[in-house]
Design a protein around this motif. Structure first.
Motif, PDB file in Angstrom:
ATOM      1  N   GLY B 352      46.795  29.054  41.402  1.00  0.00           N
ATOM      2  CA  GLY B 352      45.947  29.340  40.258  1.00  0.00           C
ATOM      3  C   GLY B 352      44.451  29.573  40.821  1.00  0.00           C
ATOM      4  N   ILE B 353      44.039  29.018  41.840  1.00  0.00           N
ATOM      5  CA  ILE B 353      42.773  29.337  42.449  1.00  0.00           C
ATOM      6  C   ILE B 353      42.761  30.757  42.850  1.00  0.00           C
ATOM      7  CG2 ILE B 353      41.173  28.906  44.493  1.00  0.00           C
ATOM      8  CD1 ILE B 353      42.489  26.125  44.481  1.00  0.00           C
ATOM      9  N   ILE B 354      43.731  31.270  43.554  1.00  0.00           N
ATOM     10  CA  ILE B 354      43.699  32.792  43.753  1.00  0.00           C
ATOM     11  C   ILE B 354      43.649  33.510  42.843  1.00  0.00           C
ATOM     12  CG2 ILE B 354      45.169  34.598  45.029  1.00  0.00           C
ATOM     13  CD1 ILE B 354      46.421  32.169  46.618  1.00  0.00           C
ATOM     14  N   PHE B 355      44.526  33.285  41.787  1.00  0.00           N
ATOM     15  CA  PHE B 355      44.484  34.304  40.462  1.00  0.00           C
ATOM     16  C   PHE B 355      43.160  34.192  39.678  1.00  0.00           C
ATOM     17  CE2 PHE B 355      49.024  34.720  38.957  1.00  0.00           C
ATOM     18  CZ  PHE B 355      49.452  34.996  40.029  1.00  0.00           C
ATOM     19  N   GLU B 356      42.444  32.823  39.606  1.00  0.00           N
ATOM     20  CA  GLU B 356      41.424  32.880  38.855  1.00  0.00           C
ATOM     21  C   GLU B 356      40.038  33.440  39.531  1.00  0.00           C
ATOM     22  OE1 GLU B 356      40.421  31.889  35.770  1.00  0.00           O
ATOM     23  OE2 GLU B 356      42.717  31.711  35.451  1.00  0.00           O
ATOM     24  N   SER B 357      40.167  33.287  40.722  1.00  0.00           N
ATOM     25  CA  SER B 357      39.027  34.051  41.763  1.00  0.00           C
ATOM     26  C   SER B 357      39.088  35.463  41.651  1.00  0.00           C
ATOM     27  CB  SER B 357      39.160  33.674  43.307  1.00  0.00           C
ATOM     28  OG  SER B 357      39.320  32.050  43.485  1.00  0.00           O
ATOM     29  N   ILE B 358      40.487  36.122  41.927  1.00  0.00           N
ATOM     30  CA  ILE B 358      40.423  37.589  41.532  1.00  0.00           C
ATOM     31  C   ILE B 358      40.129  37.986  40.133  1.00  0.00           C
ATOM     32  CG2 ILE B 358      42.174  39.455  41.702  1.00  0.00           C
ATOM     33  CD1 ILE B 358      43.851  37.629  43.637  1.00  0.00           C
ATOM     34  N   ALA B 359      40.446  37.238  39.226  1.00  0.00           N
ATOM     35  CA  ALA B 359      40.181  37.517  37.838  1.00  0.00           C
ATOM     36  C   ALA B 359      38.631  37.536  37.499  1.00  0.00           C
ATOM     37  CB  ALA B 359      40.857  36.460  36.842  1.00  0.00           C
ATOM     38  N   PHE B 360      37.961  36.735  38.299  1.00  0.00           N
ATOM     39  CA  PHE B 360      36.486  36.455  38.108  1.00  0.00           C
ATOM     40  C   PHE B 360      35.885  37.723  38.591  1.00  0.00           C
ATOM     41  CE2 PHE B 360      32.384  35.248  39.858  1.00  0.00           C
ATOM     42  CZ  PHE B 360      31.868  34.813  38.952  1.00  0.00           C
ATOM     43  N   PHE B 361      36.357  38.374  39.653  1.00  0.00           N
ATOM     44  CA  PHE B 361      35.682  39.744  40.112  1.00  0.00           C
ATOM     45  C   PHE B 361      36.336  40.904  39.421  1.00  0.00           C
ATOM     46  CE2 PHE B 361      35.094  36.499  43.756  1.00  0.00           C
ATOM     47  CZ  PHE B 361      33.766  36.645  43.776  1.00  0.00           C
ATOM     48  N   THR B 362      37.666  40.895  39.166  1.00  0.00           N
ATOM     49  CA  THR B 362      38.210  42.067  38.882  1.00  0.00           C
ATOM     50  C   THR B 362      38.142  42.248  37.084  1.00  0.00           C
ATOM     51  OG1 THR B 362      40.376  41.230  38.879  1.00  0.00           O
ATOM     52  CG2 THR B 362      39.660  42.377  40.766  1.00  0.00           C
ATOM     53  N   LYS B 363      37.972  40.909  36.594  1.00  0.00           N
ATOM     54  CA  LYS B 363      38.314  40.841  34.945  1.00  0.00           C
ATOM     55  C   LYS B 363      39.337  41.189  34.467  1.00  0.00           C
ATOM     56  CE  LYS B 363      33.859  39.987  34.881  1.00  0.00           C
ATOM     57  NZ  LYS B 363      33.513  38.863  35.277  1.00  0.00           N
ATOM     58  N   PRO B 365      42.558  40.472  32.649  1.00  0.00           N
ATOM     59  CA  PRO B 365      42.853  39.422  31.900  1.00  0.00           C
ATOM     60  C   PRO B 365      44.342  38.671  32.135  1.00  0.00           C
ATOM     61  CG  PRO B 365      42.751  41.614  30.453  1.00  0.00           C
ATOM     62  CD  PRO B 365      42.763  41.658  31.791  1.00  0.00           C
ATOM     63  N   TRP B 366      45.325  39.504  32.436  1.00  0.00           N
ATOM     64  CA  TRP B 366      46.584  38.651  32.640  1.00  0.00           C
ATOM     65  C   TRP B 366      46.585  37.663  33.824  1.00  0.00           C
ATOM     66  CZ3 TRP B 366      49.367  38.929  37.165  1.00  0.00           C
ATOM     67  CH2 TRP B 366      48.833  40.144  38.224  1.00  0.00           C
ATOM     68  N   ASN B 372      45.929  29.448  31.424  1.00  0.00           N
ATOM     69  CA  ASN B 372      46.281  29.823  29.884  1.00  0.00           C
ATOM     70  C   ASN B 372      47.595  28.989  29.452  1.00  0.00           C
ATOM     71  OD1 ASN B 372      44.057  31.372  29.214  1.00  0.00           O
ATOM     72  ND2 ASN B 372      45.382  33.082  29.121  1.00  0.00           N
ATOM     73  N   PHE B 373      48.447  29.017  30.562  1.00  0.00           N
ATOM     74  CA  PHE B 373      49.825  28.362  30.399  1.00  0.00           C
ATOM     75  C   PHE B 373      49.711  26.717  30.481  1.00  0.00           C
ATOM     76  CE2 PHE B 373      53.774  26.646  32.345  1.00  0.00           C
ATOM     77  CZ  PHE B 373      54.708  26.823  31.329  1.00  0.00           C
TER      78      PHE B 373
END
Lengths: 261, 377
Positions: B352-363, B365-366, B372-373
């Motif tokens: 989760g930390i990895i996913f959210e960190s990447i999402a923070f920079f790349t935006k 959504p998935w 979300n789960f």
């Protein structure tokens, strides 16, 4: 049968409540509420057992003329007076706690609330004595606890950031004095170097540390609370809730039977 | 500004609300419809909104009835008085003094009950995994596999505390906290109480158990009686030593403190769920020189216990007590399963930390899929 029936009731109740968590549709949706109502009814009856136990416990003390018998007399007489007064107020005003009730005004406001407040206020003194023991810097962990507690306390009190530079300044001067005294008493040269070095570093650090705390103390206190403290707390919570789930499963499956006779 | 001025000066009706949308409240037992609307552009100067409701009876819309009146700034509410399967529609009236204006009707909505709470799907999946792992390890131990459990100092010290108290010729004091019988820490406390009462019977030492909750009092009395029977000395059980003290938090704390000061117990066990009274009890126990073993799952009270008592069972250690003390294979299996779930959760958290960190920079959504789960209502 003496054990099987309670175990079956536990299994069915536990299973139904788990199911109710996932099915909002009736009859499952309101199941938890209904079970809670039943619990309140049952616990209402057990209060009679509790009162019976309390009165008997103190009655025995009075009968045996024990040293604490006068306190037991006070307890039983207070119980009778309050009960009678409550019933009287209930009949007169429709509710023993009605604002116009003398029972509420005299007993609850002038006796019960101050007694509660007295016990609660003792906590301040107990916190001081417990903090003194916990914060004695006997090892690395206790020292870290002392530092973080100091940061949070100063960071959360009014004028904390103004007091912090003086506080850290005095602490570092004391540390330098202690280091010099330690260094003088040591025989080995490398130990002398370490302690004198520590004294010099403490003196040099006074102004940068004071400057940093003056402008960043509340932020530092928030960081301690929101990052290390919250992280540790969440770790504990995960463990506690997993333990609770395992315990609940043990109870539902009848592995844990301590509550049974 | 001009419009506001005109409304205030010439009593023009305020602008109506728009986009009135009615929909069934999801994941509920039915009977509820959620109504949302876009605020009136004159929201800052209006008096209130009135929500009207109409239902369809035999193909005809009923007369509008007032559902509720809400103050300005409110743009949603839940109608909790709906009948499942009946069609409803709503409109919102904006009022300013004597003037008002009505919104168009909302869409037609119908409430219904759901058979599955979709937002709790992650909990169900986790529960299935947890139960599956626990059952797997239970099965393994049934086949004779031995399971290891690490040393828990606080539980090892139980016998020592009872022994020391016996040597001093003082009684034992067991406090179950303010929890009710519905609280799991109280049940965990009862299993420790059983062990302590068994040892107290073996060592012929008095055990005092003042209770806060009357249901817990009844359970504690039975538990101590059982412990004395298991210890082979049912004759030593004193019914009066397990008693109901008070149903008031600080009354209870004062009572237990009084017992500590008068009876001077050699060992004090604080096991259960505690609130603000925890430190009052632990510090009084400390002042009389008793060996103290505490245990609670109340995270806010744990620091007090750690500071004031000799041994502390931190959170889940308390739940492991009965398995640890009885060494029962089935109970140990559940602890093993719990550890595996913990490993699984650590993996999920790292992911989760990895996913959210990447999402923070790349935006992307998935990448919020895990967040979300695991968001549960």
């Amino acid at each position: 049968m003496k054990k099987e029936v309670p175990l079956a009731i536990t299994f069915i109740s536990g299973f139904l409540l788990i199911v109710a968590l996932f099915i909002p549709h009736e009859p499952f949706g309101s199941l938890q509420e209904r079970f809670n109502d039943w619990y309140i009814i049952v616990s209402g009856f057990t209060l009679i057992l509790g009162v019976d136990s309390l009165i008997l416990y103190h009655w025995r003390k009075i009968k045996r003329k024990e040293k604490e018998a006068p306190y037991s007399i006070i307890l039983i007489s207070t119980f009778v007076i309050v009960l009678a007064w409550g019933i009287y107020s209930g009949v007169k005003y429709g509710n023993p706690f009605a604002p116009a009730s003398s029972f509420l005004r005299y007993f609850y406001t002038y006796m019960f609330v101050p007694l509660q407040a007295t016990m609660f206020s003792l906590l301040a003194f107990f916190i001081a004595s417990a903090a003194y023991r916990a914060f004695r810097a006997r090892g690395l962990n206790a020292t870290l606890l002392l530092i973080s507690a100091g940061i949070v306390m100063l960071g959360r009190v009014p004028k904390g950031e103004e007091a912090a530079p003086y506080f850290i300044g005095i602490t570092l001067i004391l540390l330098a004095i202690v280091s010099v005294l330690e260094g003088v008493s040591r025989v080995e040269v490398y130990e002398k170097i370490i302690f004198f070095g520590l004294a010099v570093v403490s003196i040099i650090a006074i102004f940068p540390a004071a400057w940093f705390l003056k402008f960043n103390l509340p932020r530092l206190a928030d960081w301690v609370m929101n990052v290390p403290q919250l992280g540790a707390k969440r770790g504990l919570f995960i463990g506690i809730w997993l333990g609770a789930i395992a315990m609940a499963i043990r109870i539902i499956l009848g592995i844990e039977r301590t509550y049974l006779k | 500004m001009i419009k506001i001025f005109l409304i205030l000066q010439f009593s023009l009706p305020p602008l109506p609300v728009s986009e009135v949308v009615a929909k069934d409240v999801p994941n509920d037992a039915g009977g509820k419809i959620q109504i949302e609307w876009e605020l009136s552009p004159d929201d800052s100067i209006i008096d209130f909104y009135t929500v009207f409701k109409q239902k369809k009876i035999e193909g005809q819309w009923s007369e509008p009835e007032t559902l509720t009146v809400v103050r300005s700034g409110t743009n949603s509410l839940t109608d909790t008085d709906c009948k499942d399967g009946v069609e409803y529609r709503y409109f919102v009236r904006v009022s300013k003094g004597e003037e008002f204006s009505d919104s168009p009707f909302s869409n037609i909505a119908m409430s219904s009950a759901q058979w599955f709470h979709k937002k709790r799907a992650s909990v169900l999946i986790l529960l299935i995994i947890i139960v599956g792992l626990l059952l797997y390890f239970i099965q393994k131990t049934r086949k004779g596999e031995e399971l290891f459990i690490r040393k828990i100092a606080g539980l090892d010290a139980l016998d020592e505390a009872v022994g020391r108290s016996t040597e001093l010729g003082r009684p034992l004091l067991f406090v179950l906290g303010l929890g009710t019988i519905a609280d799991i820490p109280t049940i965990a406390g009862l299993s420790i109480l059983k062990r302590v009462s068994k040892k107290s019977a073996e060592y012929e030492t008095d055990l005092i158990v003042p209770c806060f909750d009357p249901v817990v009092f009844v359970a504690a009395q039975e538990t101590v009686k059982e412990g004395y029977i298991e210890g082979g000395r049912p004759d030593l059980f004193k019914e009066g030593n397990v008693f109901f003290l008070s149903y008031d938090q600080f009354g209870y704390a004062a009572g237990v403190d009084g017992i500590m000061v008068r009876e001077k117990p050699g060992a004090v066990f604080l096991q259960g769920y505690f609130y603000a009274e925890s430190l009052i009890l632990a510090e009084t126990g400390n002042s009389i020189g008793a060996i103290q073993i505490s245990g609670t799952t109340a995270v806010t009270q744990l620091p007090f216990f750690i500071a004031a008592t000799d041994y502390t069972l931190i959170g889940e250690e308390m739940y492991a007590a009965s398995a640890y003390l009885t060494k029962d294979a089935l109970s140990l299996a559940t602890i093993k399963g719990e550890d595996w779930v913990k490993i699984l959760l650590i993996a999920v958290i790292i992911l989760g930390i990895i996913f959210e960190s990447i999402a923070f920079f790349t935006k992307i959504p998935w990448l919020h899929v895990l967040k979300n789960f695991f968001t549960v209502v």
